[in-house]
Design a protein around this motif. Structure first.
Motif, short mmCIF file in Angstrom:
data_model
loop_
_atom_site.label_atom_id
_atom_site.label_comp_id
_atom_site.label_asym_id
_atom_site.label_seq_id
_atom_site.Cartn_x
_atom_site.Cartn_y
_atom_site.Cartn_z
N SER A 98 -40.53 -2.59 24.30
CA SER A 98 -39.74 -1.62 25.06
C SER A 98 -38.56 -1.13 24.25
N ASP A 99 -37.93 -2.05 23.53
CA ASP A 99 -36.79 -1.69 22.70
C ASP A 99 -37.19 -0.74 21.58
N PHE A 100 -38.44 -0.83 21.12
CA PHE A 100 -38.94 0.07 20.09
C PHE A 100 -39.50 1.36 20.67
N GLY A 101 -39.34 1.55 21.96
CA GLY A 101 -39.72 2.82 22.58
C GLY A 101 -41.09 2.86 23.20
N PHE A 102 -41.77 1.73 23.35
CA PHE A 102 -43.08 1.71 23.99
C PHE A 102 -42.89 1.78 25.51
N ALA A 103 -43.61 2.69 26.14
CA ALA A 103 -43.56 2.80 27.59
C ALA A 103 -44.34 1.65 28.23
N ALA A 104 -44.07 1.38 29.50
CA ALA A 104 -44.71 0.26 30.20
C ALA A 104 -46.23 0.41 30.19
N GLU A 105 -46.72 1.63 30.37
CA GLU A 105 -48.17 1.81 30.38
C GLU A 105 -48.79 1.60 29.00
N GLU A 106 -48.02 1.89 27.95
CA GLU A 106 -48.52 1.64 26.59
C GLU A 106 -48.65 0.15 26.33
N ILE A 107 -47.70 -0.61 26.83
CA ILE A 107 -47.75 -2.06 26.66
C ILE A 107 -48.95 -2.62 27.41
N GLU B 174 -51.61 0.44 14.83
CA GLU B 174 -50.84 1.62 15.26
C GLU B 174 -49.46 1.20 15.78
N ALA B 175 -49.45 0.13 16.59
CA ALA B 175 -48.19 -0.33 17.16
C ALA B 175 -47.26 -0.86 16.07
N PHE B 176 -47.83 -1.61 15.13
CA PHE B 176 -46.99 -2.16 14.06
C PHE B 176 -46.40 -1.05 13.20
N LEU B 177 -47.18 -0.04 12.88
CA LEU B 177 -46.67 1.07 12.08
C LEU B 177 -45.52 1.77 12.80
N ARG B 178 -45.66 1.90 14.09
CA ARG B 178 -44.60 2.51 14.89
C ARG B 178 -43.31 1.69 14.82
N MET B 179 -43.45 0.38 14.84
CA MET B 179 -42.29 -0.50 14.72
C MET B 179 -41.70 -0.44 13.31
N ALA B 180 -42.58 -0.42 12.31
CA ALA B 180 -42.11 -0.40 10.92
C ALA B 180 -41.31 0.85 10.61
N ARG B 181 -41.64 1.96 11.27
CA ARG B 181 -40.89 3.20 11.05
C ARG B 181 -39.44 3.07 11.50
N GLN B 182 -39.18 2.12 12.41
CA GLN B 182 -37.83 1.97 12.95
C GLN B 182 -37.10 0.74 12.41
N ALA B 183 -37.79 -0.05 11.60
CA ALA B 183 -37.20 -1.31 11.11
C ALA B 183 -36.33 -1.07 9.88
N ASP B 184 -35.45 -2.02 9.63
CA ASP B 184 -34.63 -2.00 8.42
C ASP B 184 -35.24 -2.83 7.31
N VAL B 185 -35.87 -3.95 7.70
CA VAL B 185 -36.41 -4.90 6.72
C VAL B 185 -37.78 -5.36 7.18
N LEU B 186 -38.70 -5.51 6.24
CA LEU B 186 -39.96 -6.18 6.50
C LEU B 186 -40.08 -7.36 5.57
N LEU B 187 -40.36 -8.54 6.13
CA LEU B 187 -40.58 -9.76 5.35
C LEU B 187 -42.03 -10.17 5.50
N GLU B 188 -42.70 -10.47 4.39
CA GLU B 188 -44.08 -10.98 4.50
C GLU B 188 -44.32 -12.01 3.40
#
Length: 395
Positions: free
Chosen positions: A377-386, A82-96
């Motif tokens: 935090s930079d991706f918008g996760f609140a302290a309690e979510e972390i 769930e967290a990774f998908l949230r980050m991927a929605r805001q990313a420009d590039v994904l490398l794997e």
């Protein structure tokens, strides 16, 4: 302009070399490259080095991971996904650079993430094509070198052994980086993301186009010394045992300058060596003729003589000698980076300069998970979510 990719967010799901090397190129150009690692051990390269206990900061890991941020995230767990998908929605590039099929099994294949983020540049690096005959095979550098034909240009068939640095890994990372940059440029015009795919086999083949055209155009199968013969390049041991490299190439003036430097004008009249094609045809004889010449004097003598006659030549440095070379010091390729946990380390800088500058704020290779909370935090996760993610074992 020293950081032209500033503001570009890259999620790097990579380990060992090819994927991290692509990320390194983007990081050196100013992108924010976020290395997403397993909480248990992270990138396997962290422990892969000459030191018995690398403590998660091996020389191999440091070589390919400067200027990056490290986030621990278990994308095998539902909360991590769930967290990774949230980050991927805001990313420009994904490398794997997982084996083909892994990202699909995790639910993060191109189609899934394209739907979540239509602007995403999705870059997959693999040994072989996912839909090819070897798609399910593992691959490392030697495999890519061997299958592409690259290794045949280095091996001695009488004493076959792999030598030198990894090549397929790095050139695959370079090809991936170039394609990502092109896709970002295209996105600037269209607003749409793209899928980038690079395999070690095709990247390795792309490194040696002359070997393939030699065969397809002229029917010539290049051997380990073929390129050296055509370019008239040599390596000689001098009287002190030190090595020297010379590359005469195709310009007649350099051949004549070499003869003047070694005071052997007679070789220019030798029927075997008078013309360039003759020198190529009789390359081995030329090598055997020149060896005793250079073996008669120390390297410093020959280096000075060759430079005075404008012959393209250089001493063959060891790695420590290269670091101490005047030209290298002038270029400023090496500098000191300080990590609060691991101390000061000598690191490379990117090879290119833009408007006379290299990267503006270089970062040391990251400790495992060093930037997890800051990045989330930079991706918008609140302290309690972390806190919740940590309690769930996802970070």
């Amino acid at each position: 302009m020293s950081s032209p990719l500033k503001g570009i967010r890259v999620l790097e799901l990579g380990q060992f070399i090819a994927g991290p090397y692509a990320g390194l190129q983007l990081a050196d150009l100013g992108a924010s490259v976020i290395k997403v690692e397993r909480p248990q051990g992270g990138d396997a390269f962290r422990e892969f080095g000459f030191a018995a206990n690398a403590k998660g900061y091996s020389h191999n890991f440091c070589a390919f991971n400067r200027n990056k941020l490290s986030v621990t995230l278990d994308i095998g767990l539902p909360r991590g996904q769930e967290a990774f998908l949230r980050m991927a929605r805001q990313a420009d590039v994904l490398l794997e650079n997982f084996r083909p099929g892994v990202m699909k099994r995790l639910g993060f294949d191109y189609d899934a993430l394209k739907h979540a983020n239509p602007r995403l540049i999705y870059c997959s690096i693999a040994g072989f094509a996912e839909d090819g005959p070897y798609g399910d095979r593992p691959a490392y550098d030697a495999v890519g070198q061997a299958l592409s034909g690259l290794m045949s240009l280095f091996l001695d068939p009488e004493d076959p052994r792999t030598l030198g640095p990894t090549l397929s890994d790095q050139v695959t990372g370079m090809q991936a980086c170039m394609a990502v940059l092109a896709a970002l440029h295209q996105r600037g015009r269209t607003g749409k993301g793209a899928r980038v795919e690079v395999t070690m086999v095709e990247a390795s083949m792309a490194l040696i186009p002359d070997a393939f055209t030699a065969y397809t155009h002229a029917g010539h199968v290049m051997q380990p010394e073929s390129r050296a013969a055509v370019s008239l390049s040599f390596a000689f041991a001098c009287s002190d045992g030190k090595l020297l490299a010379i590359h005469v190439s195709s310009m007649e003036k350099f051949w004549r300058a070499l003869l003047e430097a070694i005071e052997r004008p007679d070789l220019g009249e030798d029927a075997r060596f008078r013309e360039r094609m003759g020198r190529i045809k009789n390359y081995e004889a030329l090598v055997q003729t020149l060896r005793p010449v250079f073996a008669a004097k120390p390297r410093a003598y020959w280096a000075e003589k060759l430079a005075a006659h404008d012959v393209p030549a250089a001493v063959v440095h060891s790695i420590p000698e290269a670091m101490d070379e005047r030209e290298v010091k002038h270029l400023g390729m090496l500098h000191e980076l300080h990590h609060p946990r691991y101390g000061s380390k000598t690191a490379m800088r990117r090879a290119s300069r833009i408007d006379g500058e290299r990267e503006s704020e270089p970062l040391p290779p990251p400790a495992l998970g060093e930037h997890t909370e800051a990045v989330l935090s930079d991706f918008g996760f609140a302290a309690e979510e972390i806190v919740e993610l940590r309690s769930a074992g996802a970070i």
